[in-house]
Design an enzyme around this catalytic site. Sequence first.
Site, PDB file in Angstrom:
ATOM      1  N   CYS A   2       0.865  -1.053  -0.104  1.00  0.00           N
ATOM      2  CA  CYS A   2      -0.030   0.145   0.001  1.00  0.00           C
ATOM      3  C   CYS A   2       0.674   1.265   0.000  1.00  0.00           C
ATOM      4  O   CYS A   2       2.034   1.302   0.600  1.00  0.00           O
ATOM      5  CB  CYS A   2      -0.967  -0.113   1.277  1.00  0.00           C
ATOM      6  SG  CYS A   2      -2.009  -1.456   1.587  1.00  0.00           S
ATOM      7  N   ARG A  27       5.222   0.128  -5.706  1.00  0.00           N
ATOM      8  CA  ARG A  27       5.280  -0.756  -4.483  1.00  0.00           C
ATOM      9  C   ARG A  27       4.152  -1.964  -4.597  1.00  0.00           C
ATOM     10  O   ARG A  27       4.294  -2.735  -3.746  1.00  0.00           O
ATOM     11  CB  ARG A  27       4.681   0.164  -3.262  1.00  0.00           C
ATOM     12  CG  ARG A  27       5.592   1.304  -2.932  1.00  0.00           C
ATOM     13  CD  ARG A  27       5.108   2.284  -2.177  1.00  0.00           C
ATOM     14  NE  ARG A  27       5.012   1.803  -0.685  1.00  0.00           N
ATOM     15  CZ  ARG A  27       5.867   1.960   0.198  1.00  0.00           C
ATOM     16  NH1 ARG A  27       6.809   2.623  -0.170  1.00  0.00           N
ATOM     17  NH2 ARG A  27       5.502   1.486   1.271  1.00  0.00           N
ATOM     18  N   TRP A  72      -3.059  -2.960  -1.471  1.00  0.00           N
ATOM     19  CA  TRP A  72      -2.731  -4.189  -2.116  1.00  0.00           C
ATOM     20  C   TRP A  72      -3.393  -4.978  -0.904  1.00  0.00           C
ATOM     21  O   TRP A  72      -3.096  -4.797   0.256  1.00  0.00           O
ATOM     22  CB  TRP A  72      -0.888  -4.439  -1.453  1.00  0.00           C
ATOM     23  CG  TRP A  72      -0.367  -5.298  -2.231  1.00  0.00           C
ATOM     24  CD1 TRP A  72      -0.205  -5.778  -3.741  1.00  0.00           C
ATOM     25  CD2 TRP A  72      -0.075  -6.678  -1.550  1.00  0.00           C
ATOM     26  NE1 TRP A  72       0.580  -6.885  -3.895  1.00  0.00           N
ATOM     27  CE2 TRP A  72       0.536  -7.559  -2.875  1.00  0.00           C
ATOM     28  CE3 TRP A  72       0.121  -7.122  -0.295  1.00  0.00           C
ATOM     29  CZ2 TRP A  72       1.100  -8.619  -2.413  1.00  0.00           C
ATOM     30  CZ3 TRP A  72       0.609  -8.492  -0.108  1.00  0.00           C
ATOM     31  CH2 TRP A  72       0.900  -9.187  -1.267  1.00  0.00           C
ATOM     32  N   ASN A  97      -1.925   2.106   5.826  1.00  0.00           N
ATOM     33  CA  ASN A  97      -1.141   0.892   5.434  1.00  0.00           C
ATOM     34  C   ASN A  97      -0.711   0.000   6.508  1.00  0.00           C
ATOM     35  O   ASN A  97      -0.435   0.843   7.445  1.00  0.00           O
ATOM     36  CB  ASN A  97       0.154   1.625   4.783  1.00  0.00           C
ATOM     37  CG  ASN A  97       1.106   0.756   4.396  1.00  0.00           C
ATOM     38  OD1 ASN A  97       0.860  -0.376   4.176  1.00  0.00           O
ATOM     39  ND2 ASN A  97       2.354   1.108   3.850  1.00  0.00           N
ATOM     40  N   GLY A  98      -0.931  -1.138   6.528  1.00  0.00           N
ATOM     41  CA  GLY A  98      -0.433  -2.197   7.692  1.00  0.00           C
ATOM     42  C   GLY A  98      -1.593  -3.176   7.529  1.00  0.00           C
ATOM     43  O   GLY A  98      -2.445  -3.241   7.058  1.00  0.00           O
ATOM     44  N   GLU A 481      18.359 -16.920  -7.972  1.00  0.00           N
ATOM     45  CA  GLU A 481      17.999 -15.766  -8.266  1.00  0.00           C
ATOM     46  C   GLU A 481      17.404 -15.593  -9.775  1.00  0.00           C
ATOM     47  O   GLU A 481      16.596 -14.923 -10.109  1.00  0.00           O
ATOM     48  CB  GLU A 481      19.283 -14.859  -7.935  1.00  0.00           C
ATOM     49  CG  GLU A 481      18.983 -13.236  -8.321  1.00  0.00           C
ATOM     50  CD  GLU A 481      17.853 -12.656  -7.681  1.00  0.00           C
ATOM     51  OE1 GLU A 481      17.126 -13.369  -6.586  1.00  0.00           O
ATOM     52  OE2 GLU A 481      17.623 -11.671  -7.931  1.00  0.00           O
ATOM     53  N   LYS A 485      13.819 -14.359 -10.702  1.00  0.00           N
ATOM     54  CA  LYS A 485      13.643 -13.234 -11.707  1.00  0.00           C
ATOM     55  C   LYS A 485      12.519 -13.682 -12.699  1.00  0.00           C
ATOM     56  O   LYS A 485      11.740 -13.064 -13.262  1.00  0.00           O
ATOM     57  CB  LYS A 485      14.837 -12.861 -12.160  1.00  0.00           C
ATOM     58  CG  LYS A 485      15.860 -11.966 -11.435  1.00  0.00           C
ATOM     59  CD  LYS A 485      15.252 -10.583 -11.071  1.00  0.00           C
ATOM     60  CE  LYS A 485      14.626 -10.496  -9.682  1.00  0.00           C
ATOM     61  NZ  LYS A 485      15.210 -10.398  -8.601  1.00  0.00           N
ATOM     62  N   GLU A 488       9.160 -14.317 -11.549  1.00  0.00           N
ATOM     63  CA  GLU A 488       8.531 -12.923 -11.217  1.00  0.00           C
ATOM     64  C   GLU A 488       7.855 -12.342 -12.140  1.00  0.00           C
ATOM     65  O   GLU A 488       6.741 -11.675 -12.010  1.00  0.00           O
ATOM     66  CB  GLU A 488       9.626 -12.125 -10.312  1.00  0.00           C
ATOM     67  CG  GLU A 488       9.542 -12.416  -9.016  1.00  0.00           C
ATOM     68  CD  GLU A 488      10.867 -11.311  -8.221  1.00  0.00           C
ATOM     69  OE1 GLU A 488      10.790 -11.046  -7.157  1.00  0.00           O
ATOM     70  OE2 GLU A 488      11.704 -11.142  -8.855  1.00  0.00           O
ATOM     71  N   HIS A 504      18.834 -36.522  -8.663  1.00  0.00           N
ATOM     72  CA  HIS A 504      17.979 -36.793  -7.501  1.00  0.00           C
ATOM     73  C   HIS A 504      16.563 -36.396  -7.606  1.00  0.00           C
ATOM     74  O   HIS A 504      16.000 -36.315  -6.447  1.00  0.00           O
ATOM     75  CB  HIS A 504      18.669 -36.396  -6.143  1.00  0.00           C
ATOM     76  CG  HIS A 504      19.987 -36.953  -5.919  1.00  0.00           C
ATOM     77  ND1 HIS A 504      20.282 -38.391  -5.566  1.00  0.00           N
ATOM     78  CD2 HIS A 504      21.144 -36.370  -5.987  1.00  0.00           C
ATOM     79  CE1 HIS A 504      21.650 -38.573  -5.519  1.00  0.00           C
ATOM     80  NE2 HIS A 504      22.251 -37.136  -5.707  1.00  0.00           N
ATOM     81  N   LYS A 603       6.575  -4.412  -4.281  1.00  0.00           N
ATOM     82  CA  LYS A 603       8.067  -4.208  -3.999  1.00  0.00           C
ATOM     83  C   LYS A 603       8.543  -4.247  -2.617  1.00  0.00           C
ATOM     84  O   LYS A 603       9.490  -4.672  -2.278  1.00  0.00           O
ATOM     85  CB  LYS A 603       8.221  -2.575  -4.538  1.00  0.00           C
ATOM     86  CG  LYS A 603       9.828  -2.180  -4.213  1.00  0.00           C
ATOM     87  CD  LYS A 603      10.548  -2.779  -5.432  1.00  0.00           C
ATOM     88  CE  LYS A 603      12.119  -2.421  -5.210  1.00  0.00           C
ATOM     89  NZ  LYS A 603      12.939  -3.634  -6.110  1.00  0.00           N
TER      90      LYS A 603
END
Length: 608
Positions: A2, A27, A72, A97-98, A481, A485, A488, A504, A603
């Site tokens: 948010c 964000r 969000w 926000n929270g 990573e 990427k 995402e 394996h 973000k």
Amino acid sequence: MCGIVGAVAQRNVVPILLEGLQRLEYRGYDSAGLVVIQDGQLQRERSTGRVADLRLKTTGTHGTLGIAHTRWATHGVPSERNAHPHLSNNLIGVVHNGIIENYESLRTRLSAAGYVFTSDTDTEVIVHLIHSHYKNGASLLDATRTSLTELIGAYALGVIAVDNPDQLICARRGSPLLMGVGVGEHFIASDVSALLPVTNRVIYLEEGDVAEIERQSYRIFNASGAEVTRPVQVSKISNESVSLGTYRHYMQKEIHEQPQAIADTLESVCNSTSIIPGIFGAEAAASFDAVNSILILACGTSYHAGLVARYWLEEIAGIPCTVEIASEYRYRTSVPNPKALVVVLSQSGETADTQAALNHAMALGHVHTLAICNVAESALVRLAKLRFLTRAGPEIGVASTKAFTTQLVALFLLTLVLAKQRGRLTEAQERQHLNDLRHLPAATQKVLDLEPKIAKLAEQFATKQHALFLGRGMHYPIALEGALKLKEISYIHAEAYPAGELKHGPLALVDKDMPVISVAPNDVLLEKLKSNLHEVRARGGELFVFADANTHIRSEDGVHIMQMPEHAGYLSPILHTLPLQLLAYYVALQKGTDVDKPRNLAKSVTVE
Ligand code: G6P
């Protein structure tokens, strides 16, 4: 996550609120809204989707006091009725926000008192709570302060009342919020980038602060209710550093900013022939002397940086190191070692799980704490005893790029300091490592020059559903990573394995439809990696290999080799990250996804 913007001014604030929201888009959000006082009424507009949609809805909206929000979803699906601002009796408006943890009991109490809830959010309890105090005669400031004492959880808040058209109240605890100071006007925002078009003079509110803001003045009260003075700081973040320039996406811009970001992060050692603990803070030498192991805590991409550092710290500095995902550590019963150095890694410094993990470590008796972070004023930096600021500049793309490589640079510096303190670094070795570090900006630039070739390679991924990334040793976290990427931003399912684990399990998945991407640095594990690659090829798998200059792996049918310009020794993981970032970026372009704002992701994850 948010975003909040608010303004009290002499001019129409709607364009300021919309521009601020647009700048907070990175964000992550699923709906947006604003409320202003217009002709003596609360005039609210909300929409799901983009801020651009909200802009269309607000063409006739104006007012000199207003608050705005990008949401969000946490409690309640993304929908217009759940979007902020929330109102109570057309008198009070709130953006939040929270997460309010005790919202259910408050909702029951407020419903019994006659409040009608029109959303499924936890935020709506806040606005009714403030109303319940305000209607009984409390000032807006006092109504807000009393309400805050009843809330359990995290919040950054903006509050307005229709019959109080010159005042904006804000508060923060556990979620970021700052004030902007203009001439005859004041603002609030979740981060400074939202306010740069109107001011670069900001006040970073502290935990538990509440502020009463008017056009010409403001008062700030700390968590115990005492009026306090907080410094007005001139933000170093420039409007230019958060603008896209000629790039198509922020992610592309930020990938290309890596040579400069790395050079800036190395500034503290750029002219020295030796490295000192003081770069991690005044008390670093004493702490580093006292510790006998390292515990790294982080989330997401930052966690991967920690995994690379483990190889460096154990091999070069000879110090035991464990790396843990912050959200796991905070709830696990672990055995604390008070002689461990707890290192928290974070781009934003606001990630809720990482903050909670550091608090948890401190509660367990850990006193040696270090934050490696990209945001100077963030909660983590304030909380930890020692700090190192990466100098990546603002990172807007949700998928982290330059923050990651600069974290690696910081972690390598930490490794060198600890190695030196433990007598494991000769002067000649120290000089060599520092020279290698100084060469990094040039070396990363050479890798970025591969961009057109990687863009071409990416065309072959356009129709793929899955991908497998392989690496060994300190390049295994780079494979992780690379996979992160790709998933995402291109939404291709990607997994990463240490190449030795192939047989394996994941080998069962390999066929012509499963591209296998491998990081092949010229190190001691190269021959082993080559055997792993043969295993893939023998099953018809198509290979994409990022190979160092003299690894002698050749392109052939089904094997695509991307030759890296040079081998960087211990720093090789940093160089090998770049082509994987570019690959993910160009595959996402092929897929036509929203590169900078991938679906469902944020973000800065400021809630649990
Ligand atoms: C989110 C972001 C990631 C980031 C992670 C940790 O998931 O989308 O890019 O790596 O949070 O964030 P931090 O700010 O703590 O590094």
